[in-house]
Write an enzyme that holds these catalytic residues in place. Structure first.
Site, PDB file in Angstrom:
ATOM      1  CB  CYS A 129      -0.984  -0.024   1.169  1.00 15.02           C
ATOM      2  SG  CYS A 129      -0.253   0.142   2.815  1.00 15.02           S
ATOM      3  CG  ASN A 137       4.237  -1.789   5.255  1.00 10.26           C
ATOM      4  OD1 ASN A 137       5.305  -2.141   5.711  1.00 10.26           O
ATOM      5  ND2 ASN A 137       3.254  -2.653   5.096  1.00 10.26           N
ATOM      6  CB  CYS A 173      -3.802   1.400   6.996  1.00  8.15           C
ATOM      7  SG  CYS A 173      -3.811   2.749   8.199  1.00  8.15           S
ATOM      8  NE  ARG A 174      -4.477   1.373   1.506  1.00  5.57           N
ATOM      9  CZ  ARG A 174      -4.271   2.003   0.351  1.00  5.57           C
ATOM     10  NH1 ARG A 174      -5.130   1.878  -0.638  1.00  5.57           N
ATOM     11  NH2 ARG A 174      -3.209   2.756   0.185  1.00  5.57           N
ATOM     12  CB  SER A 175       0.301  -3.498   2.734  1.00 10.45           C
ATOM     13  OG  SER A 175       1.054  -2.527   3.402  1.00 10.45           O
ATOM     14  CG  ASP A 218      -4.735   4.918   3.046  1.00 10.96           C
ATOM     15  OD1 ASP A 218      -4.892   4.453   4.205  1.00 10.96           O
ATOM     16  OD2 ASP A 218      -3.654   5.378   2.634  1.00 10.96           O
TER      17      ASP A 218
END
Length: 142
Positions: free
Chosen positions: A7, A10, A12-14, A111
């Site tokens: 993301c 690095n 939140c999402r990933s 995000d």
């Protein structure tokens, strides 16, 4: 199977995708990275850790790192959280490298650092993880 989730920062999402996939595919090598380097060494963002923890996913041991060109050689598949991440990854692709890079989901995973919808992002990530595991092109024996 070695899979890298990417993301922007690095945090939140990933890392959430890394946590989800570590639970669902414990025999795979799973990692995450960000296209930007602002948060290198930081743990996942607190509200994302809390949202994941409510689902039984512990992200506390993860630390942010920046995507590197060498990741194309380290992983069998690179998964981007949105189209901008995908474009940023592809710009770094070495000549003659064929490592597949794909989107996590059919639509961008928004995000949550900006939207504040951590549960919504996790819903999309968990749904996409189910699809990823079912995809024959990512099965180790294929």
């Amino acid at each position: 199977m070695r899979v890298l989730f990417v993301c922007l920062g690095n945090i939140c999402r990933s890392p959430a995708a890394e946590g989800v996939m570590r639970q669902r595919a414990p025999d795979w090598v799973i990692d995450s990275a960000g296209t930007g380097g602002w948060h290198v060494g930081d743990p996942p963002y607190g509200p994302m850790q809390q949202a994941a923890q409510r689902r039984g996913i512990d992200l506390s041991d993860l630390r942010a790192r920046q995507f590197q060109t060498a990741d194309f050689d380290r992983f069998d598949l690179i998964v981007a959280m949105d189209r901008q991440n995908l474009a940023d990854i592809e710009r770094l692709r070495p000549r003659d490298n064929a490592t597949p890079v794909r989107l996590m989901a059919e639509k961008d995973v928004p995000d949550p650092y900006y939207t504040r919808d951590f549960d919504g992002a996790l819903d999309l990530i968990e749904e996409a993880a189910t699809s990823l595991l079912a995809c024959k092109s990512v099965q180790p024996d294929q």
